[in-house]
Design an enzyme around this catalytic site. Structure first.
Site, PDB file in Angstrom:
ATOM      1  N   PRO A   2      57.272 -70.970 -19.189  1.00  0.00           N
ATOM      2  CA  PRO A   2      56.570 -70.109 -18.238  1.00  0.00           C
ATOM      3  C   PRO A   2      55.269 -69.563 -18.808  1.00  0.00           C
ATOM      4  CG  PRO A   2      58.914 -69.609 -18.270  1.00  0.00           C
ATOM      5  CD  PRO A   2      58.662 -70.564 -19.403  1.00  0.00           C
ATOM      6  N   GLU A   3      54.238 -69.540 -17.973  1.00  0.00           N
ATOM      7  CA  GLU A   3      52.930 -69.032 -18.360  1.00  0.00           C
ATOM      8  C   GLU A   3      52.666 -67.727 -17.622  1.00  0.00           C
ATOM      9  OE1 GLU A   3      49.954 -72.155 -18.157  1.00  0.00           O
ATOM     10  OE2 GLU A   3      51.472 -73.684 -18.535  1.00  0.00           O
ATOM     11  N   ARG A 118      68.449 -73.151 -23.432  1.00  0.00           N
ATOM     12  CA  ARG A 118      68.041 -73.760 -24.692  1.00  0.00           C
ATOM     13  C   ARG A 118      67.852 -72.768 -25.836  1.00  0.00           C
ATOM     14  NH1 ARG A 118      63.648 -78.405 -23.940  1.00  0.00           N
ATOM     15  NH2 ARG A 118      64.387 -78.733 -26.068  1.00  0.00           N
TER      16      ARG A 118
END
Length: 279
Positions: A2-3, A118
């Site tokens: 995500p940015e 993850r």
């Protein structure tokens, strides 16, 4: 990962639900990316901000008399927050915890889970405003949608460097929160080759403007979802259908019709138009 638009969209949903709430308890996995979470219980959330790709929850001192703290949160590649039992998007089911919940915050009015398949997400408690132990946060450049992101300063920084312009955008020191998706989009919009090592004042101005435009538009669409990114309400971002460069290799350039090309630059996949984006 995500940015800025994705993290800002998460912040906008978290803040109204967390600010003013007391954290009664925290349970979490023991792992290197979680630090100091035992100090969150007994605090009250005073504010939820974003800095680059980080979320920052300002916490009252606990017990009374201790310094305020901040919970620094990074979603990593697959992190997300969900309120337990909340109504789900249309066609879905209410959220219940699964094997990928790594931390749980018991609030005075509900339960918030941090889910991370993850395990690249980060939750760290620091004294408020002290980020020395988080190098990437401490060294962040200006926020691209703030007045601190000055076009002339940006142009001078580009002129001083001989690194590829896309590499500069991704290092977070020149401007905060821009990642692979929005770097490709902004460079395409500004007609700048991602490998360019010399960016003059006129092109720098175009890039400055393009960064602000693509980030603003993506925030309005609540970010880009390909697979993992979800907002707090479980919904996906709507920006993927509007991408013109990132992930579009082989498709015709919307501007000139030539096929978009994908290369690897600095270890990152990079898509651009060889005709429109000259060095």
């Amino acid at each position: 990962m995500p940015e800025l638009p994705e993290v800002e969209s998460v912040r906008r949903q978290l803040a109204p639900r967390l600010v003013g709430r007391s954290v009664l308890d925290v349970t979490y996995e023991s792992q290197d990316r979680f630090e100091g979470l035992e100090r969150v219980g007994g605090t009250r959330v005073l504010d939820v901000r974003r800095r680059g790709k980080y979320l920052l929850a300002h916490l009252s001192g606990a017990p009374t008399g201790t310094v305020d703290r901040e919970l620094v949160m990074h979603l990593g590649m697959t992190g997300s927050f969900r309120f337990r039992g909340e109504p789900a998007p249309v066609g879905g089911t209410a959220w219940t915890p699964d094997a990928y919940v790594r931390a749980t915050f018991t609030l005075d009015d509900g339960v918030l889970d941090f889910r991370d398949v993850r395990r690249f997400g980060r939750l760290t408690v620091v004294p408020a405003g002290h980020y020395d132990g988080i190098a990437t946060l401490a060294a962040l450049g200006p926020e691209p949608l703030s007045d601190d992101f000055d076009a002339e300063v940006f142009a001078r920084a580009l002129a001083r460097s001989r690194a590829p312009v896309k590499t500069l955008l991704l290092n977070q020191r020149l401007v905060a929160g821009v990642g692979n998706i929005y770097a490709d989009e902004a460079l395409w919009r500004a007609r700048i080759n991602p490998r360019a090592r010399r960016v003059g004042p006129a092109r720098a101005q175009r890039l400055w403007r393009a960064l602000r435009e693509v980030l603003t538009e993506a925030i309005e669409r609540e970010g880009t979802t390909f697979r993992d990114y979800r907002m707090v309400n479980g919904e996906s971002g709507r920006n993927a259908d509007f991408l013109v460069a990132y992930g579009q290799e082989g498709k015709p350039c919307p501007r000139c019709g030539d096929p978009l090309r994908k290369i690897t630059l600095g270890g990152r996949g990079t898509t651009y138009c060889p005709r429109c984006q000259r060095r």
